[in-house]
Design a protein around this motif. Sequence first.
Motif, PDB file in Angstrom:
ATOM      1  N   TYR A  33       0.829  -1.212   0.000  1.00 53.18           N
ATOM      2  CA  TYR A  33       0.000   0.000   0.000  1.00 53.18           C
ATOM      3  C   TYR A  33       0.863   1.261   0.000  1.00 53.18           C
ATOM      4  O   TYR A  33       0.567   2.228  -0.708  1.00 53.18           O
ATOM      5  CB  TYR A  33      -0.943   0.009   1.207  1.00 53.18           C
ATOM      6  N   GLY A  62      -9.260  13.644  -2.109  1.00 52.58           N
ATOM      7  CA  GLY A  62      -9.795  12.470  -1.424  1.00 52.58           C
ATOM      8  C   GLY A  62     -10.237  11.372  -2.366  1.00 52.58           C
ATOM      9  O   GLY A  62      -9.968  10.187  -2.137  1.00 52.58           O
ATOM     10  N   MET A  63     -10.910  11.760  -3.467  1.00 52.76           N
ATOM     11  CA  MET A  63     -11.396  10.756  -4.419  1.00 52.76           C
ATOM     12  C   MET A  63     -10.250   9.971  -5.042  1.00 52.76           C
ATOM     13  O   MET A  63     -10.338   8.746  -5.215  1.00 52.76           O
ATOM     14  CB  MET A  63     -12.211  11.433  -5.518  1.00 52.76           C
ATOM     15  N   GLN A  66      -8.881   7.379  -2.714  1.00 56.80           N
ATOM     16  CA  GLN A  66      -9.770   6.219  -2.676  1.00 56.80           C
ATOM     17  C   GLN A  66      -9.573   5.343  -3.910  1.00 56.80           C
ATOM     18  O   GLN A  66      -9.551   4.105  -3.811  1.00 56.80           O
ATOM     19  CB  GLN A  66     -11.218   6.683  -2.582  1.00 56.80           C
ATOM     20  N   LEU A  69      -6.304   3.436  -3.476  1.00 55.24           N
ATOM     21  CA  LEU A  69      -6.437   2.357  -2.501  1.00 55.24           C
ATOM     22  C   LEU A  69      -7.216   1.181  -3.085  1.00 55.24           C
ATOM     23  O   LEU A  69      -6.852   0.013  -2.869  1.00 55.24           O
ATOM     24  CB  LEU A  69      -7.133   2.873  -1.232  1.00 55.24           C
ATOM     25  N   LEU A  70      -8.283   1.475  -3.828  1.00 59.90           N
ATOM     26  CA  LEU A  70      -9.065   0.406  -4.462  1.00 59.90           C
ATOM     27  C   LEU A  70      -8.230  -0.337  -5.507  1.00 59.90           C
ATOM     28  O   LEU A  70      -8.305  -1.573  -5.616  1.00 59.90           O
ATOM     29  CB  LEU A  70     -10.324   0.989  -5.107  1.00 59.90           C
ATOM     30  N   THR A  73      -5.730  -2.553  -3.698  1.00 60.39           N
ATOM     31  CA  THR A  73      -6.429  -3.690  -3.106  1.00 60.39           C
ATOM     32  C   THR A  73      -6.768  -4.732  -4.165  1.00 60.39           C
ATOM     33  O   THR A  73      -6.591  -5.940  -3.951  1.00 60.39           O
ATOM     34  CB  THR A  73      -7.732  -3.226  -2.418  1.00 60.39           C
TER      35      THR A  73
END
Length: 205
Positions: A33, A62-63, A66, A69-70, A73
């Motif tokens: 990560y 912020g978007m 995200q 991170l997605l 993942t």
Amino acid sequence: MTWEVLSIIGTIAFAVSGAIIAMEEEYDILGVYILGIVTAFGGGAIRNLLIGVPVSALWEQGMFFQIALLSITAVFLFPNNLLKHWRRWGNFFDAMGLSAFAIQGALYAVAMDHPMSAVIVAAVLTGSGGGIVRDLLAGRKPLVLRSEIYAVWAIIAGFAVGIGAASEPWQLYALFVLTTGLRVCSYVYKWRLPFRKLQSLDEAK
């Protein structure tokens, strides 16, 4: 809209690239990560420092955090037998990230009325800064310092944006595809910049 699309493409591409390299180096999940996030946002942070934008501006995205991170993942959870085939795509994702962020960085500098030199520097740093930090953290020689052509494509993209040759959305998308294609060709066909190799003392003897 074009700015958002380029940002999303660059963020996903570099986050995936960083995650793949972290797994190649057998980092744990935290390392995957961290390397993915640093790769996706490192270039923008360096660019902001040099063209006078507060680094804290990154925390307003912020978007994009995200999305990164997605993406990381998804790569981490990807089946291992299929991920082996995905590793060869690491350079392709890196090429996409280089192209998208180089154009984005150049647009950023143009919007701030900076001179051509600053536009090109912003393109290079945004396009390759995250990759440099990623390679250093992974203990690898940065791509931008290798003999194969890398940062030159970011310079060309920045120059095209700086002189106004790519200002309309379709022109920016065409420049993105062209820059990505040139970067892919440069590592597939091993295009290289001129270089000199000095003999070591042992070889000289």
